[in-house]
Design an enzyme around this catalytic site. Structure first.
Site, PDB file in Angstrom:
ATOM      1  N   ASP A  35      43.125  47.411  40.470  1.00  0.00           N
ATOM      2  CA  ASP A  35      43.217  45.556  40.350  1.00  0.00           C
ATOM      3  C   ASP A  35      44.455  45.360  39.948  1.00  0.00           C
ATOM      4  O   ASP A  35      45.291  46.028  41.567  1.00  0.00           O
ATOM      5  CB  ASP A  35      42.817  46.129  38.580  1.00  0.00           C
ATOM      6  CG  ASP A  35      42.521  44.723  37.585  1.00  0.00           C
ATOM      7  OD1 ASP A  35      43.856  43.782  37.420  1.00  0.00           O
ATOM      8  OD2 ASP A  35      41.728  44.839  37.534  1.00  0.00           O
ATOM      9  N   HIS A 105      42.214  39.248  40.917  1.00  0.00           N
ATOM     10  CA  HIS A 105      42.877  41.065  40.497  1.00  0.00           C
ATOM     11  C   HIS A 105      42.945  42.012  41.530  1.00  0.00           C
ATOM     12  O   HIS A 105      42.709  43.509  41.446  1.00  0.00           O
ATOM     13  CB  HIS A 105      41.522  41.777  39.845  1.00  0.00           C
ATOM     14  CG  HIS A 105      41.420  40.806  38.595  1.00  0.00           C
ATOM     15  ND1 HIS A 105      41.685  41.259  37.289  1.00  0.00           N
ATOM     16  CD2 HIS A 105      40.184  40.445  38.160  1.00  0.00           C
ATOM     17  CE1 HIS A 105      41.571  40.018  36.688  1.00  0.00           C
ATOM     18  NE2 HIS A 105      40.963  39.538  36.427  1.00  0.00           N
ATOM     19  N   GLU A 176      37.561  36.365  36.495  1.00  0.00           N
ATOM     20  CA  GLU A 176      38.815  36.078  36.735  1.00  0.00           C
ATOM     21  C   GLU A 176      39.658  35.162  38.125  1.00  0.00           C
ATOM     22  O   GLU A 176      40.730  35.265  38.122  1.00  0.00           O
ATOM     23  CB  GLU A 176      39.796  36.635  36.218  1.00  0.00           C
ATOM     24  CG  GLU A 176      38.851  36.723  34.321  1.00  0.00           C
ATOM     25  CD  GLU A 176      39.678  37.430  33.313  1.00  0.00           C
ATOM     26  OE1 GLU A 176      39.563  37.539  32.094  1.00  0.00           O
ATOM     27  OE2 GLU A 176      40.424  38.231  33.701  1.00  0.00           O
TER      28      GLU A 176
END
Length: 462
Positions: A35, A105, A176
């Site tokens: 991440d 990410h 995202e």
């Protein structure tokens, strides 16, 4: 799903977690290995991922829930440790599925190899020259979908990950994905023109299809979060539905295999009780709500439902004791929901069994949340503009005792029977729950100022 990227957990801690999971028939551990904050698996052909990317890349956080995070010592799993964990899982009838999150990410990867970014060349040059960790909003956290170097990077990563994990699925994220730098990039615009793409979602779809081809070439099946549907991902891709169940509904109609993992029921990083006694996090998920999880709800073609999953993200969870606290007892609710026939669950039969297993957890020195014994607080104004507080409990057989005078209530204090008018001179409300003559909940102190603050926020929402 255990997030070992935001905060790292050792091989021995992961083994302990496996020990705990398999007691309740969890048969798969999804490890979120990468991440923005860290890259946690050794990729031998890309050494900077661990010499640099595992050093918890500094980033500017998202408000009070995700504070800005300094760099810290690099921690990651070696190939030998991964093999040991995979074998340990197998010995305990549990598979491990890896996740390498991309194209979003990906700040740890970008900080390690700046050319993976869609940021301007001047920004990447600065990062290469002096190693200065930049503000997250300067460099972004999204891989460049227009660069062949990106896909060469993905191929190297997937090659080694596929060799280490025998489980047939590889999870490649897809959630995202910030497209700010894509929209500014001349090379992304050129890609769009070349491929006939008209939206940034289609650009992500192009990326996901390329990655899916790489995964399939290694003999694995591709899985991603439900955002991968927005760009018309390949027909064989598996979808993990986290933004409610809607993504799962769409995916099954398109014939995709689906894992149900909705925030509504299955996000174990959410608070388990009233925020006054829980670590401040994004939202709340009480035990009785988690128990309502139905991985194959009506309207789905159950043939496409692979299973259900609980997720434990660790932005605010820094210790293994807190991992345990956030998992149990809500893990019981998820396990029973996934393994039970539809319509067979019963809350009044469930919570006494939870209490029986609390004794097992205490004996094993495993941390757990006693939040089901604590009341929720709701504040309102009555017709006379007096502030009232309502208290509710998850369990039907508890009595709430309270005080407004700063003393500590016991069962000889007033018991809660109806919404309480808050005395004008009171500065705090104390409550505790009893079962019969025995205190069972935590002594909770609720400042009146906090109740006023909540009332004000509710007023602004309305």
């Amino acid at each position: 799903m255990l997030d070992v990227a935001r905060h790292f957990f050792t091989k021995e801690e992961v083994k302990q977690y496996i020990d705990q999971l398999v007691r309740y028939k969890f048969n798969l551990l999804h490890l979120h290995l990468t991440d923005d904050q860290g890259w946690r698996i050794d990729i031998k052909s890309l050494p900077r991922l661990t010499t640099v990317g595992a050093n918890k890349v500094k980033r500017v956080g998202g408000g009070k829930f995700i504070p800005s995070q300094p760099r810290s010592g690099g921690q990651y799993y070696t190939h030998e440790e991964i093999k040991e964990l995979v074998q340990y899982g197998k010995d305990h009838f549990l598979n491990i599925m890896p996740e390498i999150d991309m194209p979003g990410h990906s700040l740890a990867a970008i900080f390690s190899y700046p050319d993976l970014s869609s940021a301007p060349d001047s920004t990447k040059m600065q990062l290469r020259q002096d190693g200065q960790v930049m503000d997250y909003f300067q460099i972004g956290n999204t891989l460049d979908p227009s660069s062949e170097g990106t896909y060469a990077f993905v191929d190297k990563v997937v090659t080694q990950v596929a060799q280490l994990f025998p489980f047939p699925y590889l999870h490649l994220g897809g959630d995202e994905c910030s497209k700010i730098f894509w929209a500014r990039s001349d090379s992304v615009k050129a890609l769009m023109q070349k491929e006939g793409l008209t939206t940034m979602d289609q650009v992500q779809g192009y990326f996901e299809k390329r990655v899916e081809q790489i995964v399939q070439a290694k003999g694995k099946q591709f899985m991603g979060w439900d955002e991968i549907l927005e760009g018309n991902v390949g027909a064989k891709a598996a979808v993990m539905s986290w933004r409610g169940i809607e993504g799962g509904i769409t995916a099954t109609k398109l014939g995709h295999p689906v894992v149900m993992s909705p925030t509504t029921f299955a996000y174990l990083d959410y608070m388990q009780g009233d925020p006054i006694v829980e670590p401040p996090l994004f939202a709340s998920l009480r035990l009785n709500k988690a128990y309502q999880f139905e991985p194959a709800p009506d309207g789905f073609d159950a043939r496409f439902i692979l299973g259900g999953q609980a997720n434990l993200w660790t932005e605010k969870i820094a210790t293994f004791r807190q991992v345990q606290y956030m998992t149990w007892p809500r893990g019981f609710a998820i396990a029973e929901s996934v393994w039970s026939a539809k319509g067979s669950k019963n809350w009044d039969g469930f919570y006494p069994r939870v209490e029986a297993h609390f004794a097992r957890l205490r004996e094993g020195e495993i941390n757990y949340a006693p939040s089901m014994y604590d009341p929720d607080f709701a504040v309102s104004l009555d017709t006379d503009s007096l502030m009232r507080v309502s208290l509710t409990t998850e369990l039907p057989d508890l009595t709430i005792y309270y005080s407004f005078d700063n003393s500590y209530p016991d069962r000889f204090y007033p018991s809660y029977t109806e919404p309480l008018v808050i005395p004008s001179e009171a500065t705090q409300l104390r409550v505790i729950t009893y079962r019969g003559k025995d205190p069972i909940g935590r002594m909770i102190t609720m400042p009146i100022a906090e109740l006023k603050n909540r009332l004000e926020k509710e007023g602004k929402k309305q």
